[in-house]
Each structure stands twice: as structure tokens, then as C-alpha cells.
Design an enzyme around this catalytic site. Structure first.
Site, PDB file in Angstrom:
ATOM      1  N   HIS A  38       0.533  -3.245  14.888  1.00 19.40           N
ATOM      2  CA  HIS A  38       1.139  -2.135  14.127  1.00 19.40           C
ATOM      3  C   HIS A  38       1.210  -0.942  15.076  1.00 19.40           C
ATOM      4  O   HIS A  38       0.188  -0.525  15.622  1.00 19.40           O
ATOM      5  CB  HIS A  38       0.295  -1.816  12.895  1.00 19.40           C
ATOM      6  CG  HIS A  38       1.030  -0.959  11.895  1.00 19.40           C
ATOM      7  ND1 HIS A  38       1.585   0.256  12.226  1.00 19.40           N
ATOM      8  CD2 HIS A  38       1.323  -1.165  10.589  1.00 19.40           C
ATOM      9  CE1 HIS A  38       2.175   0.765  11.158  1.00 19.40           C
ATOM     10  NE2 HIS A  38       2.048  -0.074  10.154  1.00 19.40           N
ATOM     11  N   LYS A  83       0.811  -1.219   0.000  1.00 21.96           N
ATOM     12  CA  LYS A  83       0.000   0.000   0.000  1.00 21.96           C
ATOM     13  C   LYS A  83       0.845   1.271   0.000  1.00 21.96           C
ATOM     14  O   LYS A  83       0.432   2.314  -0.469  1.00 21.96           O
ATOM     15  CB  LYS A  83      -0.927   0.028   1.225  1.00 21.96           C
ATOM     16  CG  LYS A  83      -0.174   0.029   2.555  1.00 21.96           C
ATOM     17  CD  LYS A  83      -1.110   0.013   3.740  1.00 21.96           C
ATOM     18  CE  LYS A  83      -1.674  -1.345   4.074  1.00 21.96           C
ATOM     19  NZ  LYS A  83      -0.708  -2.383   4.484  1.00 21.96           N
ATOM     20  N   GLU A 106       6.046  -5.702   8.632  1.00 24.49           N
ATOM     21  CA  GLU A 106       5.376  -5.184   7.423  1.00 24.49           C
ATOM     22  C   GLU A 106       5.842  -3.760   7.127  1.00 24.49           C
ATOM     23  O   GLU A 106       5.032  -2.829   7.115  1.00 24.49           O
ATOM     24  CB  GLU A 106       3.863  -5.194   7.632  1.00 24.49           C
ATOM     25  CG  GLU A 106       3.260  -6.558   7.907  1.00 24.49           C
ATOM     26  CD  GLU A 106       1.847  -6.455   8.469  1.00 24.49           C
ATOM     27  OE1 GLU A 106       1.326  -5.335   8.663  1.00 24.49           O
ATOM     28  OE2 GLU A 106       1.259  -7.513   8.746  1.00 24.49           O
TER      29      GLU A 106
HETATM   30  C1  PLP Z   1      -1.432  -3.387   8.253  1.00 25.02           C
HETATM   31  C2  PLP Z   1      -0.347  -2.448   7.875  1.00 25.02           C
HETATM   32  N1  PLP Z   1       0.896  -2.941   7.742  1.00 25.02           N
HETATM   33  C3  PLP Z   1       1.934  -2.165   7.370  1.00 25.02           C
HETATM   34  C4  PLP Z   1       1.759  -0.815   7.107  1.00 25.02           C
HETATM   35  C5  PLP Z   1       2.956  -0.019   6.698  1.00 25.02           C
HETATM   36  O1  PLP Z   1       3.294   0.902   7.659  1.00 25.02           O
HETATM   37  P1  PLP Z   1       4.595   1.797   7.534  1.00 25.02           P
HETATM   38  O2  PLP Z   1       4.566   2.435   6.203  1.00 25.02           O
HETATM   39  O3  PLP Z   1       4.489   2.755   8.644  1.00 25.02           O
HETATM   40  O4  PLP Z   1       5.775   0.884   7.699  1.00 25.02           O
HETATM   41  C6  PLP Z   1       0.480  -0.249   7.261  1.00 25.02           C
HETATM   42  C7  PLP Z   1       0.257   1.182   7.032  1.00 25.02           C
HETATM   43  O5  PLP Z   1      -0.802   1.720   7.156  1.00 25.02           O
HETATM   44  C8  PLP Z   1      -0.597  -1.095   7.643  1.00 25.02           C
HETATM   45  O6  PLP Z   1      -1.846  -0.607   7.779  1.00 25.02           O
END
Ligand code: PLP
Length: 442
Positions: A196, A68, A273
Site C-alpha cells: 500500500h 473501511k 484495494e
Molecule cells: C490495507 C488497506 N487497503 C486499502 C486501503 C484504502 O486506501 P485508499 O483509501 O487510500 O485507497 C487502506 C487504507 O488505509 C488500507 O489500510
């Protein structure tokens, strides 16, 4: 001579050639064609650098990149070639990653509230591991995907993070036993715990607390008869050295907590993640001033009263809050422009107001910068622009996301080839980069 990484040209930079040289060249090429469109340049060597740093700092944790954050295919392809797994949140993200040749076991479907048709798609493509945080989700999955491997997402105290997530997702500790008992009655396998700490974490201690909480939930699961073997420590890791906390500070909290609460290195697989950690720094956005107004102090929409300047400079850029700056609506202070044209240090500075290109008044980028007088056609650069930018930009008013040019240094390219050889990723065989057609720039 064109190519190639998933259909995009990838330029390999010979020694001494920098990303700034590529930006220079692209600007000149565009100016020659009287084209002032915004664009991005991505240094894919940064992905390699970030990955090596990850492996050094968090050797027990396997990264599953959060698609994402930036869904550029060349980014995903390089990460896949280095052996990363992927956190996908929807059917389309799953399709993108699987269609690159990544095996389904390297995907975690990390969205605790999923649409039925997306779960069905995951079943059809063999994706087994997915998160949940409520009873209804368990029931839904039990009916559609009875062999799924369920990971219980717990909430954490993440209000100090840039983008807290635990108000929306995550079960409280007091709910966990009931949820896992319910999974048992549905005959759904629960294999682990995820959390998270919020995107853009500013307090690394939250990771340590969350790991301790996860241990409690693990023990409940084991007590209920589940074979708990997956701990997912989520995202939130800083993407640049200028962030409030450094990656090393985060790792210094995580490693001892893992050793204390999950000392057995063989029985529990630990994954994360990360999104912004990998993709923030590789991307530089290059935008153009497409219109300007000089607002005299006497005019009602001048904001110069306090500063005492005689005028405010008002500029309109060809990218804005509905495009690459969409994620900065509440964090405009994180945006720092670099002027492409050199200006002398003694040049007078003005209060500056910057707008995006759309007709919406919310498309306002900044009032905070003091800049020299700029002209229509001048270029501005924004470094560290890869996280939550192109992947959430819109086409509002008919403006499209800035295209990206991809480059990698010769050295990083060689390191990538060595990593690929070491891990012999299945992706390598299916989706290799055609080195014959790479563009070498001096
Ligand atoms: C379920 C989940 N995992 C991973 C991420 C990635 O987070 P970051 O970009 O802070 O590492 C997000 C971001 O919204 C998330 O919702």
C-alpha cells in the site's frame, strides 16, 4: 413510496434533475419541520462513473473496494453488483459483505495483524485469502486456518503520501525470504504479494517501485516452491480531479510497470484495494450553523490583529472533528465550504473561525476561511466528503453521524443494469433492488 437499497431510500433522478436539486429539496423539507440536522447526499451514479473510468485506465487490475473507507451498505451493494471484490479488515466488515451475498472468494482479509477470534470467523465463513507481514501472524494463522492463502505485505517508501502506512505495516525486502521460508516450515501456502503506497498518494512513481519490489519477492517465493499468482497493488488512488495527482497519472505509472514486471497476463491475477478513489466524490455533506459569536478585535480571543478587521466571526456547526470531519484533523486545508445562501460578490469578508458542536476544544474545524457574515440557521456544503468520514465518526457528546440520502441519475441507473447483465454477478440474484418502489424525482 419508499425504497430501497439495503433498506435505504434510493431516489432515481429523471433527466435534468441534479444532486443540487435533491440537496435543495432536503433542506426545504427539513426547514419546514424546523429541523436543522446535518445530513449527507450521496450520488451513487458517481460510483458507476468511477468504476468505468477504472476499467478503462487499469484494465489488468481488478478492484477490491476497501470497506473501511466508507462502510455504507448502499455503496457496498452497488459496488458488489458491478462485480468488485472487497478488502475487509475485521470480522464485522467480512460479515457485512458476505451477508450481502458476495461470495467469500471475492474477499481479501487485508489486515496483516489480525485478532484470533476474527481469523476464526474468517475460517467459519470460508474466507481464505489474507495478508501477513510477520512471523507471529504466520504462526497464528497456521494454527487456526491451515488452508489459508497467504499474501505477503511489503513496506514501501510512502512518506510523501497523505497518510503513510508503511511504518505500521509491511515487511522490509530483506525480511521476505525468511518469512516465506517460515511459512514453508508451517506448511502455509503463500500465493502472492501486496503493498500500500499510503492513502492519498502524491507521487505515482511509488507504485512503479513497489511493483518492481513485488517482482523480487515473487521470484523468491517461486524459488522456494510457492505457486505465486496474486499481486495486490493496494490503495492510495486519488478520489477527485482536484487531488495533487490525477488518476490518469497514477495509471500511467502502473500499467507499464505491470507490463514490465508481470508481463504474463494469464498466470498472475492483479488486484487493488481502492477506498477513497470510489467514495470521495459521491458524498456531499450539508451542515448548519447552530450558534455564533462576534468577537471584537479588542477581545482576547480575537485572531484579527494581523488582518486588521474589526471583528472575527465565530461559528459553531452541527458536525465536526468527532463526526464527519474526523479525518481532516491534520488536513483542514482540504476542507472547502460552499455557502448555500447566495451572497453578493461585493459583500464584506471576515476572518472566520469554525468550531464543531462538541465541548472539546480540539473540535476546531478552521480559522482559514474569509467568509461574509453568516447567521444561525445558514447551511454550508462540503463536497467530496465520502472518504474516511462517516466510517470513522464517533458519537462523542451524544452527537451522531449525519444520515445519508442516496440518489442516482436515470442514466447511471441504466448503465448499472447493463453492467450487471454483462457480468451476471451472483449478488444480483440474491439482493436485487426493487425498481417498482424507486422514487422518481423531477
Ligand atoms: C490495507 C488497506 N487497503 C486499502 C486501503 C484504502 O486506501 P485508499 O483509501 O487510500 O485507497 C487502506 C487504507 O488505509 C488500507 O489500510
Amino acid at each position: 413510496m419508499e425504497n430501497i437499497i439495503n433498506g435505504s431510500e434510493l431516489v432515481i433522478l429523471e433527466k435534468g434533475v441534479t444532486i443540487m436539486d435533491i440537496i435543495d429539496q432536503k433542506i426545504k423539507e427539513q426547514m419546514f419541520r424546523e429541523n436543522t440536522d446535518a445530513f449527507s447526499v450521496a450520488d451513487l451514479g458517481d460510483l458507476v462513473h468511477q468504476h468505468l473510468q477504472w476499467q478503462r485506465a487499469l484494465p489488468r487490475v481488478k478492484p477490491f473496494y476497501a470497506v473501511k473507507c466508507n462502510n455504507s451498505k448502499p455503496v457496498a451493494q452497488i459496488l458488489a453488483q458491478m462485480g468488485l471484490g472487497f478488502d475487509c479488515a475485521s470480522k464485522n466488515e467480512i460479515a457485512t459483505i458476505l451477508d450481502m451475498g458476495v461470495p467469500a472468494e471475492r474477499i481479501i482479509y487485508a489486515n496483516p495483524c489480525k485478532e484470533v477470534s476474527h481469523i476464526k470467523y474468517a475460517v467459519s465463513r470460508g474466507v481464505q485469502t489474507m495478508t501477513f507481514d510477520n512471523k507471529d501472524e504466520l504462526l497464528k494463522v497456521a494454527m487456526i486456518h491451515p488452508t489459508a492463502k497467504m499474501v505477503l505485505r511489503i513496506a514501501v517508501n510512502d512518506f510523501t503520501s497523505l497518510l503513510p502506512l508503511s511504518e505500521k505495516f509491511g515487511a522490509s525486502l530483506s525480511e521476505c525470504r525468511q518469512l516465506m521460508e517460515y511459512a514453508k516450515t508451517l506448511d502455509l501456502d503463500t500465493i502472492g504479494v501486496s503493498f500500500h503506497v499510503g492513502s492519498g498518494c502524491t507521487d505515482p512513481k511509488i507504485y512503479a517501485q513497489a511493483i518492481a519490489d513485488a517482482r523480487v519477492v515473487f521470484d523468491i517465493g517461486i524459488h522456494l516452491g510457492f505457486q505465486m499468482y496474486l499481486l495486490d497493488i493496494g490503495g492510495g488512488f486519488p478520489g477527485t480531479a482536484e487531488d495533487k495527482v490525477t488518476f490518469e497519472e497514477v495509471a500511467a505509472e502502473i500499467n507499464p510497470a505491470l507490463d514490465m514486471y508481470f508481463p504474463d497476463k494469464t498466470e498472475v491475477q492483479i488486484i487493488a484495494e481502492p477506498g477513497r478513489y470510489y467514495v470521495t466524490s459521491p458524498f456531499t455533506l450539508v451542515v448548519n450553523i447552530i450558534a455564533r459569536k462576534l468577537v471584537e478585535k479588542s477581545q482576547p480571543n480575537s485572531n484579527d490583529e494581523e488582518a486588521g478587521n474589526e471583528k472575527t466571526m465565530v461559528y459553531y456547526l452541527n458536525d465536526g472533528l468527532y463526526g464527519s470531519f474526523c479525518n481532516f484533523a491534520n488536513y483542514r486545508d482540504l476542507l472547502k465550504p460552499i455557502l448555500y445562501k447566495k451572497h453578493s460578490l461585493d459583500q464584506k469578508l471576515y476572518n472566520t473561525r469554525i468550531w464543531g458542536p462538541t465541548c472539546d476544544a480540539r473540535d476546531h474545524i478552521s480559522d482559514a476561511w474569509m467568509l461574509p457574515e453568516l447567521e444561525i440557521g445558514d447551511w454550508l456544503l462540503f463536497k467530496n466528503n465520502g472518504a474516511y468520514t462517516s466510517s470513522i465518526s464517533t458519537t462523542f457528546n451524544g452527537f451522531h453521524a449525519a444520515p445519508t440520502h442516496y440518489a442516482i441519475s436515470e442514466e447511471a441507473w441504466e448503465t448499472l443494469q447493463n453492467i450487471k447483465k454483462e457480468i451476471q454477478s451472483p449478488v444480483e440474484e440474491q439482493d436485487d433492488v426493487d425498481t417498482q418502489h424507486l422514487v422518481i424525482r423531477q
